[in-house]
Design a protein around this motif. Structure first.
Motif, mmCIF file in Angstrom:
data_model
loop_
_atom_site.group_PDB
_atom_site.id
_atom_site.type_symbol
_atom_site.label_atom_id
_atom_site.label_comp_id
_atom_site.label_asym_id
_atom_site.label_seq_id
_atom_site.Cartn_x
_atom_site.Cartn_y
_atom_site.Cartn_z
ATOM 1 N N HIS A 370 37.504 36.663 49.325
ATOM 2 C CA HIS A 370 38.626 37.574 49.568
ATOM 3 C C HIS A 370 39.491 37.679 48.304
ATOM 4 C CE1 HIS A 370 37.655 37.609 53.834
ATOM 5 N NE2 HIS A 370 37.523 36.298 53.767
ATOM 6 N N PRO A 371 39.798 38.891 47.849
ATOM 7 C CA PRO A 371 40.523 39.072 46.590
ATOM 8 C C PRO A 371 42.039 38.944 46.740
ATOM 9 C CG PRO A 371 39.941 41.206 47.504
ATOM 10 C CD PRO A 371 39.374 40.186 48.435
ATOM 11 N N LEU A 372 42.661 38.339 45.747
ATOM 12 C CA LEU A 372 44.117 38.283 45.635
ATOM 13 C C LEU A 372 44.497 38.732 44.228
ATOM 14 C CD1 LEU A 372 45.381 34.979 47.326
ATOM 15 C CD2 LEU A 372 45.932 37.323 47.975
ATOM 16 N N GLU A 373 45.368 39.727 44.136
ATOM 17 C CA GLU A 373 45.769 40.243 42.834
ATOM 18 C C GLU A 373 46.710 39.264 42.142
ATOM 19 O OE1 GLU A 373 48.027 44.168 40.956
ATOM 20 O OE2 GLU A 373 47.136 44.252 42.962
ATOM 21 N N VAL A 374 46.551 39.121 40.836
ATOM 22 C CA VAL A 374 47.380 38.226 40.029
ATOM 23 C C VAL A 374 48.377 39.060 39.234
ATOM 24 C CG1 VAL A 374 47.386 36.440 38.254
ATOM 25 C CG2 VAL A 374 45.470 36.597 39.863
ATOM 26 N N GLY A 394 40.167 27.764 35.930
ATOM 27 C CA GLY A 394 39.375 27.346 37.071
ATOM 28 C C GLY A 394 40.223 26.814 38.203
ATOM 29 N N ALA A 395 41.500 26.555 37.926
ATOM 30 C CA ALA A 395 42.448 26.090 38.938
ATOM 31 C C ALA A 395 43.827 26.632 38.576
ATOM 32 C CB ALA A 395 42.472 24.567 39.021
ATOM 33 N N CYS A 396 44.651 26.902 39.604
ATOM 34 C CA CYS A 396 45.923 27.571 39.344
ATOM 35 C C CYS A 396 46.987 27.131 40.360
ATOM 36 C CB CYS A 396 45.740 29.087 39.419
ATOM 37 S SG CYS A 396 47.237 30.067 39.188
ATOM 38 N N ILE A 397 48.153 26.797 39.841
ATOM 39 C CA ILE A 397 49.352 26.632 40.671
ATOM 40 C C ILE A 397 50.126 27.933 40.552
ATOM 41 C CG2 ILE A 397 51.497 25.349 41.028
ATOM 42 C CD1 ILE A 397 50.171 22.986 39.586
ATOM 43 N N ALA A 398 50.483 28.531 41.666
ATOM 44 C CA ALA A 398 51.110 29.851 41.631
ATOM 45 C C ALA A 398 52.150 29.976 42.734
ATOM 46 C CB ALA A 398 50.049 30.944 41.788
ATOM 47 N N LEU A 399 52.957 31.007 42.601
ATOM 48 C CA LEU A 399 53.859 31.409 43.679
ATOM 49 C C LEU A 399 53.217 32.590 44.388
ATOM 50 C CD1 LEU A 399 57.372 31.280 41.936
ATOM 51 C CD2 LEU A 399 56.320 29.559 43.433
ATOM 52 N N LEU A 400 53.098 32.482 45.691
ATOM 53 C CA LEU A 400 52.586 33.592 46.492
ATOM 54 C C LEU A 400 53.749 34.503 46.838
ATOM 55 C CD1 LEU A 400 50.120 34.819 47.958
ATOM 56 C CD2 LEU A 400 50.778 33.467 49.959
ATOM 57 N N ARG A 401 53.664 35.752 46.393
ATOM 58 C CA ARG A 401 54.732 36.732 46.620
ATOM 59 C C ARG A 401 54.190 37.910 47.407
ATOM 60 N NH1 ARG A 401 59.375 35.988 43.779
ATOM 61 N NH2 ARG A 401 59.378 34.487 42.063
ATOM 62 N N ARG A 408 50.641 38.903 46.344
ATOM 63 C CA ARG A 408 50.199 38.763 44.955
ATOM 64 C C ARG A 408 50.524 37.357 44.470
ATOM 65 N NH1 ARG A 408 52.491 43.606 41.426
ATOM 66 N NH2 ARG A 408 50.592 43.269 40.215
ATOM 67 N N LEU A 409 49.817 36.921 43.443
ATOM 68 C CA LEU A 409 50.005 35.590 42.880
ATOM 69 C C LEU A 409 50.745 35.663 41.548
ATOM 70 C CD1 LEU A 409 46.399 34.209 43.482
ATOM 71 C CD2 LEU A 409 48.460 33.486 44.711
ATOM 72 N N GLN A 410 51.749 34.800 41.391
ATOM 73 C CA GLN A 410 52.438 34.645 40.107
ATOM 74 C C GLN A 410 52.067 33.273 39.546
ATOM 75 O OE1 GLN A 410 56.739 34.616 40.231
ATOM 76 N NE2 GLN A 410 56.853 33.599 38.233
ATOM 77 N N PRO A 411 51.229 33.203 38.499
ATOM 78 C CA PRO A 411 50.800 31.901 37.973
ATOM 79 C C PRO A 411 51.967 31.108 37.373
ATOM 80 C CG PRO A 411 49.380 33.680 37.193
ATOM 81 C CD PRO A 411 50.587 34.325 37.797
ATOM 82 N N LEU A 412 52.009 29.824 37.709
ATOM 83 C CA LEU A 412 52.958 28.890 37.094
ATOM 84 C C LEU A 412 52.253 27.932 36.142
ATOM 85 C CD1 LEU A 412 55.225 27.847 40.124
ATOM 86 C CD2 LEU A 412 55.608 29.683 38.463
ATOM 87 N N ALA A 413 50.987 27.646 36.422
ATOM 88 C CA ALA A 413 50.212 26.740 35.569
ATOM 89 C C ALA A 413 48.728 26.919 35.888
ATOM 90 C CB ALA A 413 50.626 25.290 35.789
ATOM 91 N N VAL A 414 47.884 26.681 34.888
ATOM 92 C CA VAL A 414 46.436 26.776 35.098
ATOM 93 C C VAL A 414 45.734 25.628 34.390
ATOM 94 C CG1 VAL A 414 46.459 29.292 35.325
ATOM 95 C CG2 VAL A 414 46.032 28.263 33.076
ATOM 96 N N GLU A 415 44.564 25.289 34.909
ATOM 97 C CA GLU A 415 43.637 24.416 34.210
ATOM 98 C C GLU A 415 42.550 25.297 33.620
ATOM 99 O OE1 GLU A 415 43.866 20.120 36.509
ATOM 100 O OE2 GLU A 415 42.366 21.584 37.172
ATOM 101 N N THR A 416 42.304 25.134 32.320
ATOM 102 C CA THR A 416 41.329 25.975 31.641
ATOM 103 C C THR A 416 40.658 25.168 30.540
ATOM 104 O OG1 THR A 416 41.018 28.122 30.548
ATOM 105 C CG2 THR A 416 43.011 26.897 29.989
#
Length: 463
Positions: A370-374, A394-401, A408-416
């Motif tokens: 299922h898609p979620l727009e970033v 590959g992993a993301c901490i985000a705020l769901l808005r 939609r997702l607002q990224p706060l941090a990612v693992e890359t």
């Protein structure tokens, strides 16, 4: 997270928003003179709250607004109905978020009685100005009408109890003034101006602007990420975190924010210099540490009233460990009545194992099919996190808005991966300082700009 639930239709949502839109359009045209088409729209708006305690009062107010005879009490009732409708939308969306995340919701704390009330005459003056705006409408406003806010704001600012309303009125009036005359506008920000108008209208009521402290927090604070808001003359940092009480009760989501004025010449990483002196938490975020709190004041909505004297740096705390282990069990904060608005939804979530897709500049995470727009436009320039890093994560901490009819997702941090090495990049990674070349240059430029401004201000004061 059950992303499929976020894509399902919410019953009644479209109807509630359509009713709000009908009232918002009436504010565009103005409520000074009767218009048959406006009467139908206002009647539809009144019907939307039928069966609620507001029904009779709003129906009367809508009728008087339609024939051009509405008074301040009528406008207040209409603002309350609009806020209630958007509050119902907020609650329905948050209920769906709760189902998707599986996290429990907190219980609203009992609000203590207010000890003092703001000056009634100033609140009445603000309400009178807002009523004049509603009568002329956004297309009928001019500089003479908009300038009526200036003396009210000037009188309010010295009173701390009125500063919240004064700040809102000041910013609202500045937006309107920059758009005068309304008759020449090609595009009206209908929803935004109606939001500001209705919120200001309700804040003129006794006690509405108060945010009482309902308790204290003692325990360990585990930061998840920083949501940064930058404007030409102000900047705000809001830290989202999991709080683990020392008494062993369930962990809960909390926020700690700080807003400060800024010169328009201070941009990028330089803005952290303005925020750091006011909040030691930012240094802990930048260093990847927890904080130990001792009787930190907190509101019923989970907002920490940050005071450095009640906090000290704790042990190392990886935000992604917190997101994987502590976040799923954390209780969601409740929302204050006036803050129940879809635009205020910002729920911390953790995602991993998603597929990334890019199409015409739009970034999408596909989770369990299922898609979620970033929303990469919300990534601040004052940190090492970039849209490219999010796309390679590959992993993301985000705020769901919730924005423009969808989650939609607002990224706060990612693992890359950077140069074949796994790294974590945070939007607030430079909050406590940085050795990054771009960040160091921005900090130096900010230091020079602030020094020049202070010297000029001192020169003016000496004259």
């Amino acid at each position: 997270m059950r992303t499929d639930l976020l894509l399902e239709t919410v019953p009644g949502l479209d109807e509630a928003l359509a009713a709000v839109d009908s009232f918002d359009q009436a504010l565009v045209d103005g409520l000074l003179r009767p218009r048959p088409d406006r009467a139908a729209a206002l009647a539809e708006f009144g019907h939307a709250v039928a069966g609620t305690p507001l029904a009779a009062r709003v129906a009367d107010a809508a009728g008087r607004a339609a024939d051009g005879s509405a008074g301040e009490d009528d406008f207040t009732a209409l603002a309350a109905a609009r806020t209630a409708l958007l509050g119902s939308v907020h609650d329905a969306l948050m209920s769906r978020v709760g189902e998707a995340t599986g996290r429990a919701r907190g219980v609203a704390a009992e609000m203590p009685a207010a000890e003092s009330r703001p000056a009634v005459n100033l609140s009445a003056a603000a309400r009178s100005w807002l009523s004049d705006l509603a009568r002329v409408g956004w297309q009928g406003m001019d500089h003479e009408v908009v300038s009526g806010a200036a003396p009210v704001v000037s009188a309010m600012l010295p009173d701390p109890a009125l500063r919240r309303l004064a700040t809102l009125l000041d910013g609202f009036a500045a937006e309107l003034a920059a758009s005068c005359p309304g008759a020449a506008l090609e595009r009206v920000p209908t929803r935004r101006w109606a939001d500001l108008w209705s919120r200001a209208m309700l804040l003129t009521l006794p006690g509405a602007a108060e945010v009482p402290v309902t308790g204290t927090a003692t325990g360990r604070l585990l930061p998840l990420g920083v949501d940064l808001h930058e404007h030409a003359t102000a900047v705000q940092a809001q830290v989202h975190a999991v709080f683990e009480p020392a008494d062993g009760t369930a962990p809960r989501l909390v926020r700690a924010g700080m807003a400060v004025p800024k010169p328009d010449t201070v941009v990028g990483a330089g803005i952290w210099q303005l925020l750091r002196p006011h909040m030691s938490l930012l240094a802990a975020v930048g260093e990847g540490r927890s904080m130990d709190l001792d009787a930190m004041p907190v509101t019923g909505e989970g907002d920490l009233i940050w005071r450095d004297a009640h906090a000290r740096a704790g042990e190392s705390a990886d935000a992604f460990v917190t997101a994987r282990v502590a976040l799923p069990a954390a209780t969601e904060a409740v929302t204050a009545p006036l803050d129940r608005h879809p635009a205020r939804i910002a729920v911390p979530v953790f995602l991993e194992g998603y597929a990334v897709q890019q199409n015409d500049g739009a970034l999408t995470f596909t989770v369990a099919g299922h898609p979620l727009e970033v929303d990469t436009d919300r990534i601040p320039a004052a940190g090492p996190l970039t849209p490219e890093a999010v796309a390679a994560s590959g992993a993301c901490i985000a705020l769901l808005r919730w924005d423009a009819g969808r989650y939609r997702l607002q990224p706060l941090a990612v693992e890359t991966t950077v140069r074949k090495k796994g790294v974590a990049l945070h939007a607030g990674g430079w909050a406590g300082g940085t050795t990054d070349k771009a960040g160091v240059r921005a900090e130096k430029a900010a230091t020079d700009a602030v020094a020049v401004l202070r010297e000029r201000a001192g020169r003016l004061l000496r004259k």
